[in-house]
Design a protein around this motif. Structure first.
Motif, PDB file in Angstrom:
ATOM      1  N   GLY A   1       8.655  34.901  32.577  1.00 37.22           N
ATOM      2  CA  GLY A   1       7.975  35.437  33.749  1.00 37.22           C
ATOM      3  C   GLY A   1       7.828  34.369  34.816  1.00 37.22           C
ATOM      4  N   GLY A   2       6.860  34.554  35.680  1.00 37.42           N
ATOM      5  CA  GLY A   2       6.682  33.606  36.759  1.00 37.42           C
ATOM      6  C   GLY A   2       7.799  33.723  37.780  1.00 37.42           C
ATOM      7  N   CYS A   3       7.949  32.688  38.560  1.00 35.18           N
ATOM      8  CA  CYS A   3       8.943  32.698  39.638  1.00 35.18           C
ATOM      9  C   CYS A   3       9.754  31.417  39.545  1.00 35.18           C
ATOM     10  N   SER A   4      10.914  31.496  38.921  1.00 40.05           N
ATOM     11  CA  SER A   4      11.734  30.300  38.705  1.00 40.05           C
ATOM     12  C   SER A   4      12.413  29.845  39.988  1.00 40.05           C
ATOM     13  N   ASP A   5      12.642  28.543  40.090  1.00 36.95           N
ATOM     14  CA  ASP A   5      13.473  28.027  41.175  1.00 36.95           C
ATOM     15  C   ASP A   5      14.872  28.611  41.027  1.00 36.95           C
ATOM     16  N   ASN A   6      15.385  29.177  42.110  1.00 40.69           N
ATOM     17  CA  ASN A   6      16.630  29.943  42.039  1.00 40.69           C
ATOM     18  C   ASN A   6      17.842  29.008  42.113  1.00 40.69           C
ATOM     19  N   ILE A   7      18.106  28.352  40.985  1.00 43.98           N
ATOM     20  CA  ILE A   7      19.208  27.399  40.927  1.00 43.98           C
ATOM     21  C   ILE A   7      20.554  28.098  41.095  1.00 43.98           C
ATOM     22  N   ASN A   8      20.640  29.362  40.701  1.00 39.25           N
ATOM     23  CA  ASN A   8      21.908  30.080  40.839  1.00 39.25           C
ATOM     24  C   ASN A   8      22.257  30.318  42.309  1.00 39.25           C
ATOM     25  N   PHE A   9      21.243  30.603  43.137  1.00 40.44           N
ATOM     26  CA  PHE A   9      21.480  30.739  44.570  1.00 40.44           C
ATOM     27  C   PHE A   9      21.919  29.399  45.152  1.00 40.44           C
ATOM     28  N   GLY A  10      21.221  28.317  44.780  1.00 41.23           N
ATOM     29  CA  GLY A  10      21.600  26.989  45.274  1.00 41.23           C
ATOM     30  C   GLY A  10      23.002  26.607  44.864  1.00 41.23           C
ATOM     31  N   TYR A  11      23.364  26.939  43.621  1.00 47.04           N
ATOM     32  CA  TYR A  11      24.707  26.640  43.128  1.00 47.04           C
ATOM     33  C   TYR A  11      25.752  27.398  43.943  1.00 47.04           C
ATOM     34  N   ARG A  12      25.510  28.692  44.153  1.00 47.50           N
ATOM     35  CA  ARG A  12      26.501  29.512  44.855  1.00 47.50           C
ATOM     36  C   ARG A  12      26.685  29.055  46.305  1.00 47.50           C
TER      37      ARG A  12
ATOM     38  N   ARG B   1      21.716  21.014  34.515  1.00 44.80           N
ATOM     39  CA  ARG B   1      21.451  20.482  33.171  1.00 44.80           C
ATOM     40  C   ARG B   1      19.994  20.094  32.995  1.00 44.80           C
ATOM     41  N   TYR B   2      19.389  19.555  34.032  1.00 43.86           N
ATOM     42  CA  TYR B   2      18.031  19.025  33.917  1.00 43.86           C
ATOM     43  C   TYR B   2      16.952  19.986  34.426  1.00 43.86           C
ATOM     44  N   MET B   3      17.302  21.240  34.673  1.00 41.60           N
ATOM     45  CA  MET B   3      16.267  22.228  34.990  1.00 41.60           C
ATOM     46  C   MET B   3      15.254  22.269  33.849  1.00 41.60           C
ATOM     47  N   LYS B   4      13.982  22.307  34.205  1.00 41.16           N
ATOM     48  CA  LYS B   4      12.916  22.247  33.208  1.00 41.16           C
ATOM     49  C   LYS B   4      12.341  23.630  32.946  1.00 41.16           C
ATOM     50  N   VAL B   5      11.944  23.870  31.700  1.00 41.80           N
ATOM     51  CA  VAL B   5      11.233  25.084  31.333  1.00 41.80           C
ATOM     52  C   VAL B   5       9.750  24.740  31.225  1.00 41.80           C
ATOM     53  N   VAL B   6       8.930  25.402  32.004  1.00 49.61           N
ATOM     54  CA  VAL B   6       7.485  25.172  31.964  1.00 49.61           C
ATOM     55  C   VAL B   6       6.799  26.451  31.508  1.00 49.61           C
ATOM     56  N   TYR B   7       5.558  26.340  31.080  1.00 46.84           N
ATOM     57  CA  TYR B   7       4.868  27.513  30.584  1.00 46.84           C
ATOM     58  C   TYR B   7       3.394  27.475  30.973  1.00 46.84           C
ATOM     59  N   LYS B   8       2.788  28.634  30.931  1.00 46.33           N
ATOM     60  CA  LYS B   8       1.365  28.767  31.229  1.00 46.33           C
ATOM     61  C   LYS B   8       0.750  29.755  30.261  1.00 46.33           C
ATOM     62  N   CYS B   9      -0.435  29.406  29.747  1.00 45.20           N
ATOM     63  CA  CYS B   9      -1.112  30.262  28.781  1.00 45.20           C
ATOM     64  C   CYS B   9      -1.986  31.294  29.487  1.00 45.20           C
TER      65      CYS B   9
ATOM     66  N   LYS C   1      11.983  25.287  36.586  1.00 45.38           N
ATOM     67  CA  LYS C   1      11.746  24.586  37.837  1.00 45.38           C
ATOM     68  C   LYS C   1      12.706  23.399  37.955  1.00 45.38           C
ATOM     69  N   LEU C   2      12.900  22.953  39.175  1.00 46.55           N
ATOM     70  CA  LEU C   2      13.789  21.816  39.417  1.00 46.55           C
ATOM     71  C   LEU C   2      13.252  20.561  38.739  1.00 46.55           C
ATOM     72  N   PRO C   3      14.149  19.688  38.302  1.00 42.45           N
ATOM     73  CA  PRO C   3      13.707  18.411  37.732  1.00 42.45           C
ATOM     74  C   PRO C   3      13.365  17.429  38.846  1.00 42.45           C
ATOM     75  N   LEU C   4      12.922  16.255  38.483  1.00 42.62           N
ATOM     76  CA  LEU C   4      12.844  15.161  39.440  1.00 42.62           C
ATOM     77  C   LEU C   4      14.266  14.738  39.777  1.00 42.62           C
ATOM     78  N   PHE C   5      14.531  14.505  41.047  1.00 43.67           N
ATOM     79  CA  PHE C   5      15.907  14.145  41.427  1.00 43.67           C
ATOM     80  C   PHE C   5      16.292  12.792  40.842  1.00 43.67           C
ATOM     81  N   ARG C   6      15.315  11.944  40.550  1.00 40.83           N
ATOM     82  CA  ARG C   6      15.621  10.658  39.921  1.00 40.83           C
ATOM     83  C   ARG C   6      16.273  10.849  38.564  1.00 40.83           C
ATOM     84  N   GLU C   7      15.862  11.891  37.825  1.00 44.63           N
ATOM     85  CA  GLU C   7      16.480  12.171  36.533  1.00 44.63           C
ATOM     86  C   GLU C   7      17.954  12.526  36.712  1.00 44.63           C
ATOM     87  N   VAL C   8      18.257  13.284  37.745  1.00 46.25           N
ATOM     88  CA  VAL C   8      19.645  13.634  38.042  1.00 46.25           C
ATOM     89  C   VAL C   8      20.433  12.373  38.393  1.00 46.25           C
TER      90      VAL C   8
END
Length: 351
Positions: free
Chosen positions: A157-168, A202-210, A225-232
């Motif tokens: 759920g939630g609202c993920s960063d749309n990496i597929n749109f950015g990729y395209r 590759r470095y997209m992160k999965v976060v969660y909320k209770c 969500k997007l990772p830190l760009f330093r990790e990339v």
């Protein structure tokens, strides 16, 4: 007849050089001057032209992503002989070659662009983009943080960063003009562009909320969500260190490792065809500015050490004195009074 045939071949060569020059000029503008990538739209075709004329917000994100990539490049290479300088007389020459440094610049620029477009989408700056609400394929999803102390069900759920749109969008803009070309230089460029995009995915992160009564985790919502760009940047720097040297394949449609015992590069690897210069001395042909005058660490045996960075020429100790505020005191009421002191610093500089 022979003269006509030779004239036809010559005209074709001139045309191909002209078109190729336009394509590579676009690639250089992405790095050297992102603000000019759409200035001459009459030279653009296809999806590049559509994005430049109809999606100015995406163009802005592309320019910001390119600048982000170069800043990360400078961080990763700050202690190297080649330090990813933006001096045009240097970087322009580097980009015309096919060294591993060129491959890294192209990969980190591409990574910055997909990152910036995705981030702009999440910030609501792109009208045609919304957050991603669908669960990604399992192969692209990192394992979520496990909470063994709390029971409950996981829900995407939630609202993920749309990496597929950015990729395209980044792929449309950067690769559109290369789709029908199969020369080695183009294959290397598009491969390294793709390596940069995949590094972000590759470095997209999965976060969660209770969610639940009294702090319980009856339901745990997850999103990406997007990772830190330093990790990339760190990941692509590792790929630079292990970059694969390649040569044209026998079918003329691809490339293969230069050595028979070398593993074929995968989509995330950086590839190159030319050995890098030493970057020790200034060389207009390669874009090397040399390392004379660079700061070095005389106590280090690594790449930032004076022995390696100064290429065996030696180094000198430089003492610098600057004036700073010191011994500051608060005076009632209400000001701070300081003395002026000399601050002495010593550093090593390559001869």
């Amino acid at each position: 007849m022979d003269c006509r045939r030779m004239l036809c071949v010559l005209l074709c060569m001139i045309y191909m050089l002209h078109v190729t020059g336009l394509w590579w000029a676009m690639g250089r503008h992405l790095v050297l001057d992102p603000g000019r990538i759409c200035r001459k739209t009459r030279r653009l075709r296809g999806k590049q032209n559509l994005i430049c004329t109809k999606e100015p917000e995406v163009v802005t994100a592309i320019g910001e992503g390119s600048r982000m990539g170069i800043l990360e490049c400078q961080h990763q290479f700050r202690f190297r002989r080649w330090n990813c300088t933006t001096a045009k007389r240097s970087l322009k020459k580097v980009l015309t070659r096919d060294t591993r440094e060129t491959g890294f610049v192209n990969a980190i620029t591409s990574a910055g662009i997909i990152f910036s477009i995705t981030q702009a989408c999440s910030y609501g700056q792109l009208l045609d983009c919304t957050c991603e609400r669908n669960a990604p394929p399992a192969a692209l999803t990192a394992a979520p943080i496990q909470d063994t102390a709390a029971e409950g069900r996981w829900e995407w759920g939630g609202c993920s960063d749309n990496i597929n749109f950015g990729y395209r969008k980044s792929k449309e803009f950067m690769d559109d003009r290369f789709r029908r070309r199969s020369d080695l230089k183009t294959l290397l460029l598009t491969h390294n562009y793709e390596a940069g995009r995949l590094a972000v995915k590759r470095y997209m992160k999965v976060v969660y909320k209770c969610h639940g009564m009294s702090g319980s985790c009856a339901v745990k919502s997850t999103w990406r969500k997007l990772p830190l760009f330093r990790e990339v940047g760190n990941f692509l720097k590792e790929k630079f260190d292990g970059a694969a040297k390649v040569m044209p394949g026998n079918d003329g449609q691809g490339f293969i490792p230069e050595g028979a015992t070398i593993k074929p590069p995968d989509r995330e690897d950086i590839v190159y065809t030319e050995e890098s210069p030493s970057y020790c001395e200034p060389d207009k042909k390669t874009g090397s500015l040399g390392t004379q005058g660079r700061h070095c660490n005389h106590t280090s045996i690594g790449v930032d050490g004076c022995e390696l960075l100064c290429c065996g020429r030696g180094y000198e100790a430089v003492r610098r004195t600057s004036r700073i505020n010191c011994n500051c005191r608060f005076q009632y009421c209400c000001e701070v009074q300081c003395e002026t002191c000399d601050k002495r610093q010593t550093y090593s500089r390559c001869l």
